[in-house]
Design an enzyme around this catalytic site. Sequence first.
Site, PDB file in Angstrom:
ATOM      1  N   GLU A  95      42.817 -19.221  -2.649  1.00 21.45           N
ATOM      2  CA  GLU A  95      42.506 -19.657  -4.094  1.00 21.45           C
ATOM      3  C   GLU A  95      43.456 -18.642  -4.832  1.00 21.45           C
ATOM      4  O   GLU A  95      43.517 -17.435  -4.558  1.00 21.45           O
ATOM      5  CB  GLU A  95      41.267 -19.578  -4.384  1.00 21.45           C
ATOM      6  N   ASP A 128      48.659 -17.887  -3.389  1.00 20.72           N
ATOM      7  CA  ASP A 128      49.117 -19.162  -3.614  1.00 20.72           C
ATOM      8  C   ASP A 128      48.985 -19.951  -2.099  1.00 20.72           C
ATOM      9  O   ASP A 128      49.626 -19.458  -1.491  1.00 20.72           O
ATOM     10  CB  ASP A 128      50.583 -18.923  -4.281  1.00 20.72           C
ATOM     11  N   ASP A 146      42.870 -29.095  -1.647  1.00 24.12           N
ATOM     12  CA  ASP A 146      42.643 -29.836  -2.982  1.00 24.12           C
ATOM     13  C   ASP A 146      42.742 -28.853  -4.094  1.00 24.12           C
ATOM     14  O   ASP A 146      42.020 -28.104  -4.686  1.00 24.12           O
ATOM     15  CB  ASP A 146      40.812 -29.898  -2.929  1.00 24.12           C
ATOM     16  N   PRO A 151      49.014 -35.628  -4.871  1.00 25.77           N
ATOM     17  CA  PRO A 151      50.666 -35.633  -4.747  1.00 25.77           C
ATOM     18  C   PRO A 151      51.383 -35.736  -5.869  1.00 25.77           C
ATOM     19  O   PRO A 151      52.484 -35.153  -6.126  1.00 25.77           O
ATOM     20  CB  PRO A 151      50.686 -36.316  -3.777  1.00 25.77           C
TER      21      PRO A 151
END
Length: 226
Positions: A95, A128, A146, A151
Amino acid sequence: MTAAVHDSPVVLDRRDGPYGEVALRRHGTLLQIIANGCFLMDTSDGRSERLLVDAAYDALDGRPEPKVLIGGLGVGFSLAHAAADSRWGRITVVEREPAVIDWHRHGPLAEISAGALGDPRTEIVRGDLVAFVNETSDTFDALCLDIDNGPGWTVTDDNHGLYAPAGLAACARVLNPGGVLAVWSAEPSPEFEGTMRNAGFQQVRTEEVPVARGVPDAVHLGVRPG
């Protein structure tokens, strides 16, 4: 007047993060995460987030205690569901927003994730996801991603590369042979299915979750060849 105030979202916390502003709101009984003014997710349902985890497990070959990488902590549905299943082995969550992690550890979202965060299998990595899959030397049996609305609808521009051929190649690199890539999307994307096939993934398919209004949520799945 009282009812109108009750029905209006209330900002519980707002912070400047590494990728812009993130906010946590309460709207009635729901908690909502907003990034740069864009609604990301709330605690209203969670069916598609749970499907993300279950479909990935079902697509595996029955290997014991598979390791799963969850991309994006969000409101915690995917993590909580994985931790509730004793069949999973190590559960790693990447996260990038410190505020989101803090809301789970010390804030209102702990009501969803506290048990999962306390599970010894769980590891939270602040970073990241795109950089993580390009740089890590670790490997996993399943990637459950998620981090965007899909996309074709990314939260930040630099996420686009994750769904391109180079990004999918990086995902395949961190998957063990026969491992599963599962990608959440706010709508089905036949184009992304084609990109997954072209990137070498096999058994590519899409599972859908109907919603009250509009197009269904979707989970795109593919298997790295053995």
